[in-house]
Design an enzyme around this catalytic site. Structure first.
Site, PDB file in Angstrom:
ATOM      1  CD  GLN A 121     -15.628  11.413  -6.746  1.00  0.00           C
ATOM      2  OE1 GLN A 121     -16.508  10.747  -6.215  1.00  0.00           O
ATOM      3  NE2 GLN A 121     -14.374  10.844  -7.226  1.00  0.00           N
ATOM      4  NE  ARG A 135     -24.213   5.867  -4.246  1.00  0.00           N
ATOM      5  CZ  ARG A 135     -22.929   5.990  -3.598  1.00  0.00           C
ATOM      6  NH1 ARG A 135     -22.045   5.142  -4.451  1.00  0.00           N
ATOM      7  NH2 ARG A 135     -22.622   6.529  -2.377  1.00  0.00           N
ATOM      8  CG  HIS A 139     -19.545  10.689  -2.434  1.00  0.00           C
ATOM      9  ND1 HIS A 139     -20.420   9.666  -3.078  1.00  0.00           N
ATOM     10  CD2 HIS A 139     -18.266  10.534  -2.399  1.00  0.00           C
ATOM     11  CE1 HIS A 139     -19.402   8.919  -3.487  1.00  0.00           C
ATOM     12  NE2 HIS A 139     -18.016   9.265  -3.184  1.00  0.00           N
ATOM     13  CG  ASN A 167     -19.530   7.080  -0.722  1.00  0.00           C
ATOM     14  OD1 ASN A 167     -20.041   5.931  -1.534  1.00  0.00           O
ATOM     15  ND2 ASN A 167     -18.584   7.566  -0.853  1.00  0.00           N
ATOM     16  CD  GLU A 168     -16.455   4.274  -0.578  1.00  0.00           C
ATOM     17  OE1 GLU A 168     -15.336   5.090  -0.453  1.00  0.00           O
ATOM     18  OE2 GLU A 168     -16.524   3.526  -1.434  1.00  0.00           O
ATOM     19  CG  ASN A 184     -19.489   1.844  -2.528  1.00  0.00           C
ATOM     20  OD1 ASN A 184     -20.504   1.680  -2.914  1.00  0.00           O
ATOM     21  ND2 ASN A 184     -19.128   3.365  -2.302  1.00  0.00           N
ATOM     22  CE1 TYR A 240     -14.267   1.288  -7.298  1.00  0.00           C
ATOM     23  CE2 TYR A 240     -14.924   1.685  -5.114  1.00  0.00           C
ATOM     24  CZ  TYR A 240     -14.942   1.992  -6.554  1.00  0.00           C
ATOM     25  OH  TYR A 240     -15.766   2.903  -6.564  1.00  0.00           O
ATOM     26  CD  GLU A 267     -18.767   4.512  -5.274  1.00  0.00           C
ATOM     27  OE1 GLU A 267     -17.444   4.306  -4.967  1.00  0.00           O
ATOM     28  OE2 GLU A 267     -19.367   5.513  -4.459  1.00  0.00           O
ATOM     29  CD1 TRP A 299     -15.647   5.439  -9.449  1.00  0.00           C
ATOM     30  CD2 TRP A 299     -17.362   6.081  -8.442  1.00  0.00           C
ATOM     31  NE1 TRP A 299     -15.533   6.759  -9.286  1.00  0.00           N
ATOM     32  CE2 TRP A 299     -16.501   7.112  -8.629  1.00  0.00           C
ATOM     33  CE3 TRP A 299     -18.786   6.481  -7.912  1.00  0.00           C
ATOM     34  CZ2 TRP A 299     -16.732   8.508  -8.208  1.00  0.00           C
ATOM     35  CZ3 TRP A 299     -19.064   7.785  -7.579  1.00  0.00           C
ATOM     36  CH2 TRP A 299     -18.047   8.896  -7.567  1.00  0.00           C
ATOM     37  CD  GLU A 352     -10.495   8.238  -7.473  1.00  0.00           C
ATOM     38  OE1 GLU A 352     -11.761   8.202  -7.939  1.00  0.00           O
ATOM     39  OE2 GLU A 352     -10.460   7.757  -6.343  1.00  0.00           O
ATOM     40  CD1 TRP A 353     -12.130  10.362  -4.243  1.00  0.00           C
ATOM     41  CD2 TRP A 353     -12.659  12.480  -3.751  1.00  0.00           C
ATOM     42  NE1 TRP A 353     -13.553  10.347  -4.218  1.00  0.00           N
ATOM     43  CE2 TRP A 353     -13.925  11.526  -3.949  1.00  0.00           C
ATOM     44  CE3 TRP A 353     -12.927  13.898  -3.412  1.00  0.00           C
ATOM     45  CZ2 TRP A 353     -15.226  12.332  -3.660  1.00  0.00           C
ATOM     46  CZ3 TRP A 353     -14.216  14.519  -3.048  1.00  0.00           C
ATOM     47  CH2 TRP A 353     -15.387  13.393  -3.349  1.00  0.00           C
TER      48      TRP A 353
HETATM   49  C1  PNW Z   1     -14.741   5.360  -3.316  1.00  0.00           C
HETATM   50  N1  PNW Z   1      -9.428   2.697  -1.283  1.00  0.00           N
HETATM   51  O1  PNW Z   1     -13.699   5.720  -2.749  1.00  0.00           O
HETATM   52  C2  PNW Z   1     -15.573   6.682  -3.659  1.00  0.00           C
HETATM   53  O2  PNW Z   1     -17.089   6.476  -3.127  1.00  0.00           O
HETATM   54  C3  PNW Z   1     -15.617   7.351  -4.936  1.00  0.00           C
HETATM   55  O3  PNW Z   1     -15.684   8.652  -4.672  1.00  0.00           O
HETATM   56  C4  PNW Z   1     -14.029   7.064  -5.457  1.00  0.00           C
HETATM   57  O4  PNW Z   1     -14.047   8.092  -6.660  1.00  0.00           O
HETATM   58  C5  PNW Z   1     -14.048   5.691  -6.013  1.00  0.00           C
HETATM   59  O5  PNW Z   1     -14.227   4.756  -4.689  1.00  0.00           O
HETATM   60  C6  PNW Z   1     -12.987   5.086  -6.579  1.00  0.00           C
HETATM   61  O6  PNW Z   1     -11.629   5.672  -5.823  1.00  0.00           O
HETATM   62  C7  PNW Z   1     -12.474   5.113  -2.515  1.00  0.00           C
HETATM   63  O7  PNW Z   1      -8.068   3.302  -1.173  1.00  0.00           O
HETATM   64  C8  PNW Z   1     -11.216   5.672  -2.307  1.00  0.00           C
HETATM   65  O8  PNW Z   1      -9.418   1.602  -0.944  1.00  0.00           O
HETATM   66  C9  PNW Z   1     -10.154   5.057  -1.677  1.00  0.00           C
HETATM   67  C10 PNW Z   1     -10.432   3.485  -1.367  1.00  0.00           C
HETATM   68  C11 PNW Z   1     -11.674   2.907  -1.710  1.00  0.00           C
HETATM   69  C12 PNW Z   1     -12.839   3.793  -2.221  1.00  0.00           C
END
Ligand code: PNW
Length: 433
Positions: free
Chosen positions: A12, A69, A113, A157-158, A281, A283, A342, A389, A396-397
């Protein structure tokens, strides 16, 4: 000492995808396929951190964090995912680690990651059990060089997000859409984790963790069908990854017609090796309802009534408290110290007049979530770190450069870094600790 940190990931931010012998990763392949990533964006240059890292370390030092990290790009270390190490790749992370040590910033290195060497994907990627053994070999190479200076190691990671987006739905690399047939990618990642823990410990790694993406699951109603759906989702998103590493068992998924046939004798003993901490992590929570059609045993009902981020994700700070307290309730003494590895939000941040970025919504987000961590602590959860984060706006992917998560704004045309208001706010907050 509580760890205050920022988090990033190799693909990233680094760019320099063809330099110093780096091999091709699945994200290089994926981003160069038409239609995969919004706007055709790639990580070819990204934040150019590979060249600008001294500036980024200085930004963290001025911010006052005591931990960072970052992730190590496997294809820089083993261009084809196996065999001899590429010395130039190791040298890069060696220089970065030394610079962090000099500034008193504890390195927290993630080994995977999501940027798998393409050569391993060509042999099946995480659907292939052999990848777990390749991962352990790679972990050993990195630890041989850096375990004396990196105090905290995060294997994966995740793995949930990587399995679902990469192998079940296909909106992330490697772009496979296998739905429930993606499950071996969960087990093989976790087996790789267990094997890597052994290699890291054998080389004196001080702390070894895994980072899981966790979400509190809210049933849409008290209707038994919604409760059952919510339980199914919780099993797949949270328990499938937390139970094996904390309890040494997999949740029973047979009610959903799913079984993990690829698990062999002894695997769970390795995967369940006691860890020095668990990375979480967070969100947002997820609200689940019973399915209306055939297929998966749940449906996302969406959450309304909360502010949302640029991504449209609901902002629910108390969800972090709920999550942490829930982990303690489920795992009890089997729960090691928790690190929030995160947490953060995307906002449409533009550089305003006078060269400032006034991201008040991010300040509110961070303030709310840091308070939620404090509340969880007061309710008996041993939380030892909080990582935002992200340090920088970055790739962002599937959303490319469209979603900005940074404390520091990045102009992707020039690479110019501009600390946002949230950066100055966090510096203040950390200095009060
Ligand atoms: C994480 N969702 O990914 C990753 O660890 C990071 O690389 C990323 O940039 C960050 O969160 C923000 O997106 C996620 O859709 C991707 O629930 C998608 C999800 C959650 C986390």
């Amino acid at each position: 000492m509580f760890l205050w940190g920022t988090a990033t990931a190799s693909y990233q931010i680094e760019g320099a995808v063809a330099e110093d012998g780096r091999g091709v990763s699945i994200w290089d392949t994926f981003t160069h396929e038409p239609g995969r990533v919004r706007g055709g964006d790639t990580g070819d240059v990204a934040c150019d951190h590979y060249h600008r890292w001294p500036e980024d370390v200085a930004l963290m030092s001025d911010l006052g964090v005591n931990s960072y990290r970052f992730s190590i790009a496997w294809p820089r270390i083993q261009p084809d995912g196996r065999g001899e190490a590429n010395p130039a790749g190791l040298d890069f992370y060696d220089r970065l680690t030394d610079a962090l040590c000099e500034k008193g910033i504890a390195a927290a290195a993630t080994l995977f990651h999501w940027d798998l060497p393409q050569a391993l994907e060509d042999e099946g990627g995480w659907l292939n059990r052999d990848t777990s053994y390749r991962f352990a070999e790679y972990a050993a190479i990195v630890a041989d060089r850096l375990a004396d200076r990196i105090p905290m190691w995060i294997t994966l990671n995740e793995p949930f997000i990587h399995m679902v987006y990469g192998y079940a739905l296909g909106n992330h690399a490697p772009g496979r859409a296998l739905v429930l047939d993606a499950l071996p990618a969960a087990h093989h990642q976790l087996l790789g984790h267990g094997l890597a823990v052994r290699e890291l410990r054998a080389r004196g790694a001080e702390k070894v963790l895994i980072t899981n993406n966790c979400t509190p699951v809210w049933p849409a109603s008290a209707d038994p069908a919604d409760l059952a759906a919510a339980d199914a989702y919780d099993a797949l998103h949270n328990r499938l990854f937390n139970d094996p590493v904390l309890l040494g068992t997999y949740p029973d998924l047979s009610a959903y017609g799913v079984s993990l046939d690829c698990v062999r004798d002894g695997d769970l003993d390795l995967i369940g090796t006691r860890l020095d901490g668990i990375g979480v992590n967070y969100y947002n929570p997820t609200r689940i309802t019973a399915p209306t059609g055939e297929g998966l045993p749940f449906e996302d009902a969406g959450i309304t009534g909360y502010p949302t981020t640029a991504f449209g994700w609901p902002v629910v700070p108390d969800g972090l408290r709920e999550l942490l307290v829930g982990l303690k309730a489920r795992y009890g003494d089997a729960l090691p110290p928790v690190y929030v590895t995160e947490n953060g939000c995307s906002q449409p941040d533009d550089v305003g007049p006078g060269g400032t970025v006034d991201d008040q919504a991010r300040i509110a987000y961070l303030d709310g979530h840091i308070k939620a961590v404090e509340k969880a602590g007061a309710e008996g959860v041993d939380v030892r770190g909080y990582y935002v984060w992200s340090l920088l706006d970055n790739f962002e992917w599937a959303e490319g450069y469209n979603q900005r998560f940074g404390l520091v704004h990045v102009d992707f045309a020039t690479g110019t870094r501009t600390p946002k208001a949230s950066y100055h706010w966090l510096a203040q907050r950390i200095s009060q600790d």
